[in-house]
Design a protein around this motif. Sequence first.
Motif, short mmCIF file in Angstrom:
data_model
loop_
_atom_site.label_atom_id
_atom_site.label_comp_id
_atom_site.label_asym_id
_atom_site.label_seq_id
_atom_site.Cartn_x
_atom_site.Cartn_y
_atom_site.Cartn_z
N ARG A 29 0.81 -1.22 0.00
CA ARG A 29 0.00 0.00 0.00
C ARG A 29 0.84 1.27 0.00
O ARG A 29 0.30 2.36 -0.07
N ASP A 30 2.16 1.15 0.04
CA ASP A 30 3.05 2.32 0.02
C ASP A 30 3.39 2.77 -1.39
O ASP A 30 4.25 3.64 -1.57
N PHE A 31 2.73 2.23 -2.40
CA PHE A 31 3.06 2.60 -3.78
C PHE A 31 2.77 4.07 -4.06
O PHE A 31 3.37 4.67 -4.93
N TRP A 32 1.89 4.70 -3.28
CA TRP A 32 1.56 6.11 -3.47
C TRP A 32 2.78 7.00 -3.19
O TRP A 32 2.89 8.08 -3.74
N LYS A 33 3.70 6.52 -2.37
CA LYS A 33 4.91 7.31 -2.08
C LYS A 33 5.77 7.46 -3.33
O LYS A 33 6.43 8.48 -3.51
N ILE A 34 5.75 6.46 -4.19
CA ILE A 34 6.48 6.55 -5.45
C ILE A 34 5.84 7.63 -6.32
O ILE A 34 6.54 8.42 -6.97
N ALA A 35 4.51 7.71 -6.32
CA ALA A 35 3.81 8.72 -7.11
C ALA A 35 4.12 10.12 -6.59
O ALA A 35 4.34 11.05 -7.38
N VAL A 36 4.16 10.29 -5.27
CA VAL A 36 4.48 11.61 -4.70
C VAL A 36 5.91 12.00 -5.08
O VAL A 36 6.18 13.15 -5.44
N GLY A 37 6.83 11.05 -5.02
CA GLY A 37 8.21 11.32 -5.43
C GLY A 37 8.29 11.67 -6.91
O GLY A 37 9.07 12.54 -7.31
N ALA A 38 7.48 11.01 -7.73
CA ALA A 38 7.47 11.30 -9.16
C ALA A 38 6.97 12.71 -9.42
O ALA A 38 7.54 13.44 -10.25
N ILE A 39 5.92 13.12 -8.72
CA ILE A 39 5.41 14.48 -8.89
C ILE A 39 6.46 15.50 -8.48
O ILE A 39 6.66 16.51 -9.15
N ALA A 40 7.15 15.23 -7.38
CA ALA A 40 8.20 16.14 -6.92
C ALA A 40 9.34 16.22 -7.94
O ALA A 40 9.85 17.32 -8.21
N LEU A 41 9.74 15.08 -8.51
CA LEU A 41 10.79 15.10 -9.52
C LEU A 41 10.37 15.87 -10.77
O LEU A 41 11.18 16.61 -11.36
N MET A 42 9.13 15.71 -11.18
CA MET A 42 8.65 16.44 -12.37
C MET A 42 8.58 17.94 -12.10
O MET A 42 8.92 18.74 -12.97
N MET A 43 8.18 18.32 -10.89
CA MET A 43 8.16 19.74 -10.55
C MET A 43 9.57 20.30 -10.53
O MET A 43 9.81 21.42 -11.00
N LEU A 44 10.52 19.53 -10.01
CA LEU A 44 11.91 19.96 -10.00
C LEU A 44 12.44 20.11 -11.42
O LEU A 44 13.16 21.07 -11.72
N THR A 45 12.07 19.20 -12.30
CA THR A 45 12.48 19.27 -13.70
C THR A 45 11.95 20.55 -14.35
O THR A 45 12.67 21.23 -15.09
N VAL A 46 10.71 20.89 -14.07
CA VAL A 46 10.12 22.11 -14.65
C VAL A 46 10.80 23.35 -14.10
O VAL A 46 11.05 24.30 -14.82
N LEU A 47 11.15 23.34 -12.83
CA LEU A 47 11.81 24.49 -12.24
C LEU A 47 13.23 24.69 -12.74
O LEU A 47 13.70 25.82 -12.88
N VAL A 48 13.93 23.60 -13.04
CA VAL A 48 15.32 23.68 -13.47
C VAL A 48 15.45 24.08 -14.94
O VAL A 48 16.39 24.76 -15.32
#
Length: 51
Positions: free
Chosen positions: A30-49
Amino acid sequence: MSKVLPLLLLVAMALHLLRPLGLPGLRRRRDFWKIAVGAIALMMLTVLVRP
Protein backbone atom coordinates in the motif's frame (compact mmCIF):
# COMPACT_ATOMS: atom_id res chain seq x y z
CA MET A 1 14.46 12.03 -20.95
CA SER A 2 11.26 13.76 -19.89
CA LYS A 3 9.18 10.91 -21.34
CA VAL A 4 11.36 8.13 -19.96
CA LEU A 5 11.14 9.21 -16.32
CA PRO A 6 7.34 8.87 -15.98
CA LEU A 7 7.47 5.51 -17.73
CA LEU A 8 10.13 4.22 -15.34
CA LEU A 9 8.17 5.47 -12.35
CA LEU A 10 4.99 3.77 -13.56
CA VAL A 11 6.92 0.53 -13.97
CA ALA A 12 8.34 0.92 -10.44
CA MET A 13 4.83 1.46 -9.07
CA ALA A 14 3.50 -1.62 -10.89
CA LEU A 15 6.39 -3.76 -9.69
CA HIS A 16 5.90 -2.50 -6.15
CA LEU A 17 2.25 -3.55 -6.25
CA LEU A 18 3.25 -7.04 -7.37
CA ARG A 19 6.15 -7.40 -4.94
CA PRO A 20 7.21 -4.69 -2.48
CA LEU A 21 10.62 -3.22 -3.24
CA GLY A 22 11.83 -3.47 0.37
CA LEU A 23 13.40 -0.02 0.44
CA PRO A 24 13.05 2.06 3.60
CA GLY A 25 9.53 3.46 3.58
CA LEU A 26 8.43 1.07 0.82
CA ARG A 27 7.98 -2.19 2.67
CA ARG A 28 4.22 -2.69 2.14
CA ARG A 29 2.19 -2.91 -1.06
CA ARG A 30 0.00 0.00 0.00
CA ASP A 31 3.05 2.32 0.02
CA PHE A 32 3.06 2.60 -3.78
CA TRP A 33 1.56 6.11 -3.47
CA LYS A 34 4.91 7.31 -2.08
CA ILE A 35 6.48 6.55 -5.45
CA ALA A 36 3.81 8.72 -7.11
CA VAL A 37 4.48 11.61 -4.70
CA GLY A 38 8.21 11.32 -5.43
CA ALA A 39 7.47 11.30 -9.16
CA ILE A 40 5.41 14.48 -8.89
CA ALA A 41 8.20 16.14 -6.92
CA LEU A 42 10.79 15.10 -9.52
CA MET A 43 8.65 16.44 -12.37
CA MET A 44 8.16 19.74 -10.55
CA LEU A 45 11.91 19.96 -10.00
CA THR A 46 12.48 19.27 -13.70
CA VAL A 47 10.12 22.11 -14.65
CA LEU A 48 11.81 24.49 -12.24
CA VAL A 49 15.32 23.68 -13.47
CA ARG A 50 14.53 24.02 -17.17
CA PRO A 51 15.26 27.45 -18.64
